[in-house]
Design a protein around this motif. Structure first.
Motif, PDB file in Angstrom:
ATOM      1  N   GLN A 132       0.833  -1.199   0.000  1.00  0.00           N
ATOM      2  CA  GLN A 132       0.000   0.000   0.000  1.00  0.00           C
ATOM      3  C   GLN A 132       0.870   1.251   0.000  1.00  0.00           C
ATOM      4  O   GLN A 132       0.551   2.244  -0.663  1.00  0.00           O
ATOM      5  N   GLU A 133       1.992   1.196   0.725  1.00  0.00           N
ATOM      6  CA  GLU A 133       2.899   2.339   0.786  1.00  0.00           C
ATOM      7  C   GLU A 133       3.498   2.651  -0.582  1.00  0.00           C
ATOM      8  O   GLU A 133       3.631   3.815  -0.973  1.00  0.00           O
ATOM      9  N   GLU A 134       3.849   1.602  -1.344  1.00  0.00           N
ATOM     10  CA  GLU A 134       4.422   1.810  -2.679  1.00  0.00           C
ATOM     11  C   GLU A 134       3.402   2.427  -3.630  1.00  0.00           C
ATOM     12  O   GLU A 134       3.734   3.311  -4.428  1.00  0.00           O
ATOM     13  N   VAL A 135       2.166   1.969  -3.538  1.00  0.00           N
ATOM     14  CA  VAL A 135       1.114   2.520  -4.391  1.00  0.00           C
ATOM     15  C   VAL A 135       0.863   3.981  -4.057  1.00  0.00           C
ATOM     16  O   VAL A 135       0.778   4.841  -4.940  1.00  0.00           O
ATOM     17  N   ILE A 136       0.772   4.286  -2.764  1.00  0.00           N
ATOM     18  CA  ILE A 136       0.516   5.665  -2.332  1.00  0.00           C
ATOM     19  C   ILE A 136       1.658   6.580  -2.760  1.00  0.00           C
ATOM     20  O   ILE A 136       1.432   7.700  -3.235  1.00  0.00           O
ATOM     21  N   GLU A 137       2.896   6.118  -2.625  1.00  0.00           N
ATOM     22  CA  GLU A 137       4.042   6.941  -3.018  1.00  0.00           C
ATOM     23  C   GLU A 137       4.027   7.200  -4.516  1.00  0.00           C
ATOM     24  O   GLU A 137       4.352   8.306  -4.970  1.00  0.00           O
ATOM     25  N   ALA A 138       3.645   6.194  -5.312  1.00  0.00           N
ATOM     26  CA  ALA A 138       3.561   6.378  -6.761  1.00  0.00           C
ATOM     27  C   ALA A 138       2.510   7.425  -7.111  1.00  0.00           C
ATOM     28  O   ALA A 138       2.732   8.295  -7.974  1.00  0.00           O
ATOM     29  N   LEU A 139       1.367   7.374  -6.439  1.00  0.00           N
ATOM     30  CA  LEU A 139       0.309   8.344  -6.705  1.00  0.00           C
ATOM     31  C   LEU A 139       0.718   9.742  -6.252  1.00  0.00           C
ATOM     32  O   LEU A 139       0.406  10.737  -6.916  1.00  0.00           O
ATOM     33  N   ARG A 140       1.425   9.821  -5.146  1.00  0.00           N
ATOM     34  CA  ARG A 140       1.915  11.123  -4.681  1.00  0.00           C
ATOM     35  C   ARG A 140       2.904  11.703  -5.686  1.00  0.00           C
ATOM     36  O   ARG A 140       2.887  12.904  -5.977  1.00  0.00           O
ATOM     37  N   TYR A 141       3.776  10.832  -6.195  1.00  0.00           N
ATOM     38  CA  TYR A 141       4.762  11.275  -7.182  1.00  0.00           C
ATOM     39  C   TYR A 141       4.064  11.851  -8.420  1.00  0.00           C
ATOM     40  O   TYR A 141       4.420  12.926  -8.907  1.00  0.00           O
ATOM     41  N   LEU A 142       3.057  11.142  -8.928  1.00  0.00           N
ATOM     42  CA  LEU A 142       2.343  11.629 -10.107  1.00  0.00           C
ATOM     43  C   LEU A 142       1.618  12.934  -9.825  1.00  0.00           C
ATOM     44  O   LEU A 142       1.555  13.818 -10.682  1.00  0.00           O
ATOM     45  N   THR A 143       1.092  13.072  -8.616  1.00  0.00           N
ATOM     46  CA  THR A 143       0.419  14.320  -8.247  1.00  0.00           C
ATOM     47  C   THR A 143       1.398  15.484  -8.286  1.00  0.00           C
ATOM     48  O   THR A 143       1.085  16.563  -8.805  1.00  0.00           O
ATOM     49  N   ARG A 144       2.624  15.249  -7.763  1.00  0.00           N
ATOM     50  CA  ARG A 144       3.637  16.310  -7.782  1.00  0.00           C
ATOM     51  C   ARG A 144       4.054  16.647  -9.210  1.00  0.00           C
ATOM     52  O   ARG A 144       4.189  17.822  -9.570  1.00  0.00           O
ATOM     53  N   VAL A 145       4.238  15.619 -10.037  1.00  0.00           N
ATOM     54  CA  VAL A 145       4.651  15.838 -11.424  1.00  0.00           C
ATOM     55  C   VAL A 145       3.590  16.633 -12.181  1.00  0.00           C
ATOM     56  O   VAL A 145       3.905  17.577 -12.900  1.00  0.00           O
TER      57      VAL A 145
END
Length: 222
Positions: A132-145
């Motif tokens: 779940q942490e990896e998925v959330i971090e990926a989504l956070r990364y895309l939000t920042r990008v």
């Protein structure tokens, strides 16, 4: 071993896809039911309502688009199918996009065959390889990008047509005198335009302005 696991291998490199399919077929519970090379080939296969696949092994960099697109389409038409990304790159944005699309796991193409087979079996059994942490971090990364991209688009939109001409000339390697002659203005006017460009793009040098402009499609370099 358990029930048959049906696999689709989507990869445009014959030298990778064919040996991989061969090795998977050697496992008593694994069957490769399709091995398309492109998104278009995969879509034709998926148009068959009777086509069933349990695990899709997907390369992201395909000749006609991103493997993330087929992952999204797979989950739309076959919710029980799971997707495992097989990538030769560590490009964070591509991987994050695939995870957002629904990829349940990511493996590098150089991973041992035993690891790949285990991953396929785990996915077919309903496990999620990504935490779940990896998925959330990926989504956070895309939000920042995406937020950064929106800010860049806003900054680019503030440039006047003349300022775009100036930065295009800079991209072509012209100096201030040459730009002034091309635009039929004085060098002082060119300096003013450059100063305004730096301020609007929020960068501190001409080089940074050029990098920004190329990255966001403000100018073209032949």
């Amino acid at each position: 071993m358990g029930e048959e696991i049906r696999i689709m291998v989507l990869d445009d490199h014959d030298t990778f896809r064919d040996p991989l399919a061969f090795m998977l077929e050697r496992e008593p519970d694994l069957t490769v039911v399709a091995s398309p090379r492109t998104l278009s080939e995969a879509r034709v296969i998926l148009e068959d309502a009777g086509f069933a696949v349990d695990v899709a092994l997907v390369d992201l960099n395909l000749p006609d688009g991103s493997g993330a697109d087929i992952i999204k389409e797979l989950y739309g038409s076959r919710p029980r199918t799971t997707a495992l990304v097989l990538s030769a790159t560590a490009d964070q944005r591509h991987l994050a996009t695939a995870i957002e699309a629904g990829a349940a796991g990511v493996l590098h193409k150089s991973a041992p065959m035993a690891d790949l087979v285990e991953a396929v079996r785990r996915l077919a059994a309903g496990e999620q390889l990504l935490s779940q942490e990896e998925v959330i971090e990926a989504l956070r990364y895309l939000t920042r990008v995406r937020a950064s991209h929106r800010e860049a688009e806003f900054a680019s939109a503030r440039l006047t047509p003349r300022e775009r001409e100036v930065i295009q000339a800079l991209a072509e390697g012209l100096g201030d005198k040459e730009i002034a002659r091309r635009l039929h203005v004085g060098e002082g006017t060119v300096h003013t335009h450059v100063t305004n460009i730096l301020a609007k793009l929020e960068v501190s040098s001409r080089l940074q302005a050029l990098v920004f402009a190329v990255r966001h499609g403000v100018v073209t370099i032949e």
